[in-house]
Structure formats: C-alpha cells, structure tokens
Write a protein that holds these residues in place. Structure first.
Motif, PDB file in Angstrom:
ATOM      1  N   ASP A 149       0.818  -1.218   0.000  1.00  0.00           N
ATOM      2  CA  ASP A 149       0.000   0.000   0.000  1.00  0.00           C
ATOM      3  C   ASP A 149       0.852   1.269   0.000  1.00  0.00           C
ATOM      4  N   GLY A 150       2.179   1.119  -0.114  1.00  0.00           N
ATOM      5  CA  GLY A 150       3.060   2.269  -0.193  1.00  0.00           C
ATOM      6  C   GLY A 150       3.308   2.988   1.122  1.00  0.00           C
ATOM      7  N   LEU A 151       2.932   2.360   2.224  1.00  0.00           N
ATOM      8  CA  LEU A 151       3.062   3.014   3.527  1.00  0.00           C
ATOM      9  C   LEU A 151       4.469   2.925   4.104  1.00  0.00           C
ATOM     10  N   VAL A 152       5.227   1.897   3.689  1.00  0.00           N
ATOM     11  CA  VAL A 152       6.568   1.702   4.236  1.00  0.00           C
ATOM     12  C   VAL A 152       7.572   1.467   3.113  1.00  0.00           C
ATOM     13  N   LYS A 153       8.832   1.640   3.463  1.00  0.00           N
ATOM     14  CA  LYS A 153       9.933   1.419   2.529  1.00  0.00           C
ATOM     15  C   LYS A 153      10.321  -0.055   2.523  1.00  0.00           C
ATOM     16  N   ALA A 154      11.104  -0.450   1.550  1.00  0.00           N
ATOM     17  CA  ALA A 154      11.558  -1.842   1.451  1.00  0.00           C
ATOM     18  C   ALA A 154      12.351  -2.259   2.683  1.00  0.00           C
ATOM     19  N   SER A 155      12.942  -1.319   3.379  1.00  0.00           N
ATOM     20  CA  SER A 155      13.756  -1.602   4.575  1.00  0.00           C
ATOM     21  C   SER A 155      12.929  -1.841   5.831  1.00  0.00           C
ATOM     22  N   PHE A 156      11.625  -1.654   5.751  1.00  0.00           N
ATOM     23  CA  PHE A 156      10.768  -1.727   6.939  1.00  0.00           C
ATOM     24  C   PHE A 156      10.839  -3.081   7.634  1.00  0.00           C
ATOM     25  N   LEU A 157      10.648  -4.162   6.896  1.00  0.00           N
ATOM     26  CA  LEU A 157      10.653  -5.491   7.515  1.00  0.00           C
ATOM     27  C   LEU A 157      11.977  -5.759   8.213  1.00  0.00           C
ATOM     28  N   GLU A 158      13.078  -5.450   7.560  1.00  0.00           N
ATOM     29  CA  GLU A 158      14.388  -5.652   8.178  1.00  0.00           C
ATOM     30  C   GLU A 158      14.491  -4.869   9.487  1.00  0.00           C
ATOM     31  N   GLY A 159      13.967  -3.645   9.493  1.00  0.00           N
ATOM     32  CA  GLY A 159      13.960  -2.830  10.707  1.00  0.00           C
ATOM     33  C   GLY A 159      13.122  -3.452  11.807  1.00  0.00           C
ATOM     34  N   VAL A 160      11.952  -3.980  11.453  1.00  0.00           N
ATOM     35  CA  VAL A 160      11.076  -4.632  12.438  1.00  0.00           C
ATOM     36  C   VAL A 160      11.767  -5.859  13.030  1.00  0.00           C
ATOM     37  N   LEU A 161      12.332  -6.697  12.173  1.00  0.00           N
ATOM     38  CA  LEU A 161      12.983  -7.926  12.646  1.00  0.00           C
ATOM     39  C   LEU A 161      14.182  -7.617  13.542  1.00  0.00           C
ATOM     40  N   ALA A 162      14.970  -6.616  13.173  1.00  0.00           N
ATOM     41  CA  ALA A 162      16.129  -6.236  13.991  1.00  0.00           C
ATOM     42  C   ALA A 162      15.680  -5.696  15.337  1.00  0.00           C
ATOM     43  N   ARG A 163      14.644  -4.886  15.339  1.00  0.00           N
ATOM     44  CA  ARG A 163      14.143  -4.313  16.589  1.00  0.00           C
ATOM     45  C   ARG A 163      13.547  -5.403  17.481  1.00  0.00           C
ATOM     46  N   GLU A 164      12.851  -6.332  16.875  1.00  0.00           N
ATOM     47  CA  GLU A 164      12.205  -7.419  17.630  1.00  0.00           C
ATOM     48  C   GLU A 164      13.242  -8.241  18.400  1.00  0.00           C
ATOM     49  N   LYS A 165      14.439  -8.408  17.847  1.00  0.00           N
ATOM     50  CA  LYS A 165      15.494  -9.158  18.531  1.00  0.00           C
ATOM     51  C   LYS A 165      15.978  -8.442  19.789  1.00  0.00           C
ATOM     52  N   ILE A 166      16.044  -7.122  19.721  1.00  0.00           N
ATOM     53  CA  ILE A 166      16.569  -6.334  20.837  1.00  0.00           C
ATOM     54  C   ILE A 166      15.458  -5.904  21.787  1.00  0.00           C
ATOM     55  N   TYR A 167      14.355  -5.471  21.238  1.00  0.00           N
ATOM     56  CA  TYR A 167      13.210  -4.982  22.020  1.00  0.00           C
ATOM     57  C   TYR A 167      11.952  -5.741  21.592  1.00  0.00           C
ATOM     58  N   PRO A 168      11.741  -6.933  22.150  1.00  0.00           N
ATOM     59  CA  PRO A 168      10.570  -7.716  21.741  1.00  0.00           C
ATOM     60  C   PRO A 168       9.263  -6.992  22.068  1.00  0.00           C
TER      61      PRO A 168
END
Length: 150
Positions: free
Chosen positions: A30-49
């Motif tokens: 839907d154009g709401l996020v950049k291609a890097s969004f998922l990588e950012g979510v996964l990286a954050r989830e590891k540090i801050y679940p």
C-alpha cells in the motif's frame, strides 16, 4: 490508516518472522513503508521484543523506526495459529498474542498517543475476544474509531 486489506487471520502454523513479513508486505504493497521496513522490524524485535502480557491475555505491537516509514498505517493479525512473541518486560519469556498490530508510524504522528489508544482498545479480554470474531472490515472500523493518531 486501517484497511480490511491489511487484516489477516492466521490459522496455519507459521513462524513469527513469516507473520511479521506478511504484515510488513501488506504495508509495503500500500506504499506506507519502505523496502527496509521489515528488516527494521525484525532487527528491533530481537533487541526490544513486542509481546505484551496483560494478565488475562496478550497482544503484540511490532514496529520500527520512522525512517523506514512513508505514511502512518497499520496491519493486524488475528493469531489463531499460536505464534509466539517474546515479552517486552521479560525478553526470555514468550506469550501468544491473540492480536498482533504492526505499526508504521511517520514522524508527524504522536507515537505515544497511538500506543495509549491501542492499549485502551486491547486492554479487556472480552473486547479482544470480540475483535477476534469480527470480519476484517469490522476490525478495521473498530481500530479506526479507537486509535488516536495526532
């Protein structure tokens, strides 16, 4: 910000990363996020679940930094498949959230107000149970009416 097209019911066994990928893909489509969004979510989830234990039930609110976001929007999963998330307050412990709300928050939105309104909506087990039985259209409408974005 909420759309029935970004509301999913997960009934088949799936990994947490696959669930997060499905939600992020819908935001990107839907154009709401950049291609890097998922990588950012996964990286954050590891540090801050993002699994949140609420005594009678659990929810998860995965997200990442605003530099991965084009426009504010949300994707929702009704987790009937038992996907586990590590807890925010006890990262070694896991919960099985009934509802997973992926947030893509642009810098012009008030993140604290959004999180507070999500907590208010999802605080009661009966309300969460009702949401889990709704159609995607009804879920999007409930969240649209309840979540404060400014």
């Amino acid at each position: 910000m909420f759309s029935a097209n970004r509301v999913f019911t997960v009934t088949q066994a799936i990994s947490r990363n696959d669930l997060l990928s499905q939600l992020a893909d819908s935001l990107q489509a839907d154009g709401l996020v950049k291609a890097s969004f998922l990588e950012g979510v996964l990286a954050r989830e590891k540090i801050y679940p993002t699994g949140i234990y609420m005594e009678t039930h659990s929810v998860a609110i995965p997200h990442t930094e605003f530099e991965h976001v084009n426009h504010t929007g949300f994707a929702i999963a009704i987790n009937q498949a038992g996907v586990e998330f590590h807890r925010t307050d006890e990262p070694e412990a896991v919960v099985v959230p009934e509802v997973v709300v992926m947030m893509a928050i642009a810098p012009d939105c008030e993140k604290v107000a959004i999180i507070q309104s999500l907590f208010a909506l999802l605080a009661e087990r009966e309300r969460v149970n009702d949401i889990c039985k709704m159609t995607p259209e009804a879920i999007a409408k409930v969240f649209t009416g309840a979540v404060v974005t400014s």
